[in-house]
Write a protein that holds these residues in place. Structure first.
Motif: not given
Length: 252
Positions: A214-225
């Motif tokens: 997120a600090e580099y303008g990206g994001y995370g994807l969570r396998v459960p969600d």
């Protein structure tokens, strides 16, 4: 049987990112299905080819960031050129200059972990270069005792180590060694630098990597969600990503 290479809308997963993405991928529970024991995991035969396709499609900007030890992670991926942040980022291959030295657990701690597991069938002590993991998936009632033992050990060196809960495991590792650190270090070098990073993971230990992205303008994807808790859907989505980017690079 559902065709994961051509899923319906409910299984399609998140939107496919563009060619400026960089991928940081957890292993167990993300690329691989969780097994009853860490040594019982099954690696899909198509995984090395999938990771190679992703590397090609993203100009090399793909890394695995895992709690596994380096040798195990390297063997599972089957791709010698793939950057790996092992032991939650404590070990990075290829190594980058400037990494601070990290402590290793003393032999007495390792002996006590082995004795704990030997006295409790169904548990397992996993030894890493810079840490110890007590697994209790097959004996969940041992969780409190496992956490208590590792917390007693780190009280002898609270500045050097801490205990982190994981999937059916208690993880003793060096302070400052987390998946976010691996993301930060890799984002300073080519081919990752300047790209939009995406971290895919399933566990609390992956949150540091997602926060770093997120600090580099990206994001995370969570396998459960985002993938219904199914690594097979993660692999299918990654395959579609590689196909999409490859098709987009072809001349008309």
């Amino acid at each position: 049987m559902t065709d994961l290479t051509n899923p319906g809308p409910a299984l399609a997963g998140p939107p496919i990112p563009g060619p400026d993405a960089a991928l940081f991928l957890d292993m167990d529970g993300t690329l691989l299905e969780i097994a009853p024991r860490p040594d019982a995991v099954v690696v899909p035969k198509e995984l090395p080819e999938l990771l190679t396709r992703l590397q090609t499609a993203l100009g090399g900007a793909v890394a695995v960031v895992t709690g596994r030890g380096l040798a195990v992670a390297r063997g599972f991926t089957g791709v010698p050129s793939l950057p790996i942040g092992a032991e939650h980022g404590a070990v990075l291959d290829p190594a980058l200059p400037g990494a601070p030295p990290l402590p290793v657990p003393p032999p007495e701690w390792r002996r006590m972990a082995d004795e704990f597991a030997a006295a409790r069938p169904g548990t397992l002590a996993e030894h890493k270069t810079h840490g110890i993991v007590l697994h209790f998936r097959q004996r969940p009632e041992a969780e409190a005792e496992a956490m208590a033992l590792l917390h007693r050990l780190v009280r002898n060196d609270p500045r050097g180590f801490h205990v982190v809960p994981s999937h059916a495991a208690a993880d003793l590792r060096p302070v400052g060694a987390d998946k976010g650190g691996a993301v930060h270090r890799l984002m300073t070098i080519s081919p990752f630098r300047g790209r939009r990073p995406i971290f895919i993971g399933d566990d609390i230990t992956d949150e540091d990597g997602m926060a770093a992205c997120a600090e580099y303008g990206g994001y995370g994807l969570r396998v459960p969600d985002d993938f219904a808790g199914r690594p097979a859907l993660v692999r299918a989505w990654l395959s579609r990503l590689a196909a999409s980017l490859t098709a987009g690079a072809r001349p008309d």
